[in-house]
Write a protein that holds these residues in place. Sequence first.
Motif, mmCIF file in Angstrom:
data_model
loop_
_atom_site.group_PDB
_atom_site.id
_atom_site.type_symbol
_atom_site.label_atom_id
_atom_site.label_comp_id
_atom_site.label_asym_id
_atom_site.label_seq_id
_atom_site.Cartn_x
_atom_site.Cartn_y
_atom_site.Cartn_z
ATOM 1 N N LYS A 36 0.838 -1.208 0.000
ATOM 2 C CA LYS A 36 0.000 0.000 0.000
ATOM 3 C C LYS A 36 0.869 1.254 0.000
ATOM 4 O O LYS A 36 0.559 2.232 -0.691
ATOM 5 C CB LYS A 36 -0.920 0.014 1.221
ATOM 6 N N LEU A 37 1.955 1.235 0.772
ATOM 7 C CA LEU A 37 2.865 2.388 0.800
ATOM 8 C C LEU A 37 3.469 2.631 -0.577
ATOM 9 O O LEU A 37 3.634 3.776 -1.004
ATOM 10 C CB LEU A 37 3.978 2.154 1.826
ATOM 11 N N VAL A 38 3.785 1.549 -1.271
ATOM 12 C CA VAL A 38 4.329 1.665 -2.624
ATOM 13 C C VAL A 38 3.266 2.222 -3.567
ATOM 14 O O VAL A 38 3.518 3.158 -4.330
ATOM 15 C CB VAL A 38 4.847 0.299 -3.124
ATOM 16 N N LYS A 39 2.056 1.665 -3.499
ATOM 17 C CA LYS A 39 0.973 2.078 -4.391
ATOM 18 C C LYS A 39 0.598 3.549 -4.183
ATOM 19 O O LYS A 39 0.265 4.255 -5.139
ATOM 20 C CB LYS A 39 -0.248 1.185 -4.169
ATOM 21 N N GLN A 40 0.692 4.016 -2.936
ATOM 22 C CA GLN A 40 0.365 5.409 -2.618
ATOM 23 C C GLN A 40 1.504 6.367 -2.965
ATOM 24 O O GLN A 40 1.366 7.579 -2.824
ATOM 25 C CB GLN A 40 0.034 5.538 -1.129
ATOM 26 N N GLY A 41 2.635 5.822 -3.397
ATOM 27 C CA GLY A 41 3.767 6.661 -3.761
ATOM 28 C C GLY A 41 4.593 7.136 -2.581
ATOM 29 O O GLY A 41 5.447 8.011 -2.726
ATOM 30 N N ILE A 42 4.353 6.557 -1.427
ATOM 31 C CA ILE A 42 5.077 6.952 -0.226
ATOM 32 C C ILE A 42 6.465 6.306 -0.185
ATOM 33 O O ILE A 42 7.428 6.913 0.272
ATOM 34 C CB ILE A 42 4.273 6.574 1.035
ATOM 35 N N LEU A 43 6.551 5.082 -0.680
ATOM 36 C CA LEU A 43 7.804 4.339 -0.640
ATOM 37 C C LEU A 43 8.179 3.871 -2.038
ATOM 38 O O LEU A 43 7.584 2.938 -2.569
ATOM 39 C CB LEU A 43 7.676 3.130 0.298
ATOM 40 N N PRO A 44 9.168 4.525 -2.632
ATOM 41 C CA PRO A 44 9.621 4.080 -3.962
ATOM 42 C C PRO A 44 10.461 2.814 -3.847
ATOM 43 O O PRO A 44 10.926 2.461 -2.759
ATOM 44 C CB PRO A 44 10.466 5.252 -4.450
ATOM 45 N N TYR A 45 10.640 2.147 -4.951
ATOM 46 C CA TYR A 45 11.470 0.941 -4.970
ATOM 47 C C TYR A 45 12.265 0.894 -6.261
ATOM 48 O O TYR A 45 12.027 1.652 -7.186
ATOM 49 C CB TYR A 45 10.609 -0.320 -4.826
ATOM 50 N N THR A 46 13.227 0.012 -6.282
ATOM 51 C CA THR A 46 14.017 -0.241 -7.473
ATOM 52 C C THR A 46 13.921 -1.735 -7.767
ATOM 53 O O THR A 46 13.579 -2.514 -6.878
ATOM 54 C CB THR A 46 15.490 0.208 -7.275
ATOM 55 N N VAL A 47 14.187 -2.112 -8.988
ATOM 56 C CA VAL A 47 14.114 -3.515 -9.374
ATOM 57 C C VAL A 47 15.527 -3.983 -9.729
ATOM 58 O O VAL A 47 16.236 -3.332 -10.493
ATOM 59 C CB VAL A 47 13.163 -3.719 -10.575
ATOM 60 N N THR A 48 15.925 -5.110 -9.159
ATOM 61 C CA THR A 48 17.240 -5.676 -9.438
ATOM 62 C C THR A 48 17.251 -6.287 -10.830
ATOM 63 O O THR A 48 16.187 -6.521 -11.421
ATOM 64 C CB THR A 48 17.587 -6.776 -8.419
ATOM 65 N N GLY A 50 17.600 -9.208 -11.542
ATOM 66 C CA GLY A 50 16.866 -10.462 -11.449
ATOM 67 C C GLY A 50 15.360 -10.284 -11.305
ATOM 68 O O GLY A 50 14.614 -11.251 -11.193
ATOM 69 N N GLY A 51 14.889 -9.023 -11.263
ATOM 70 C CA GLY A 51 13.459 -8.749 -11.193
ATOM 71 C C GLY A 51 12.883 -8.642 -9.787
ATOM 72 O O GLY A 51 11.669 -8.652 -9.609
ATOM 73 N N HIS A 52 13.741 -8.510 -8.779
ATOM 74 C CA HIS A 52 13.269 -8.411 -7.391
ATOM 75 C C HIS A 52 13.205 -6.957 -6.943
ATOM 76 O O HIS A 52 14.077 -6.160 -7.278
ATOM 77 C CB HIS A 52 14.196 -9.187 -6.455
#
Length: 70
Positions: A36-48, A50-52
């Motif tokens: 939910k934090l990711v979807k709301q734009g509160i917590l960004p992420y990166t993809v390795t 390998g796709g993780h």
Amino acid sequence: MEAIDTEEDEDLDEPWLLTPQLTCKTLGVSRPTLLKLVKQGILPYTVTPGGHRRYLSLDVERILNERRNS
């Protein structure tokens, strides 16, 4: 015992990439709440390569600081 190279210690200032499991544990939230934090734009992420998904320690720390200050 090997001596510690102080030049290598400078890398400790760089942000770490955290796994979803460690991010959940650090923030004290469940996996669905993390998403939910990711979807709301509160917590960004990166993809390795390998796709993780990985989360920057700086972003996790920012969220923890925001919680403490509110």
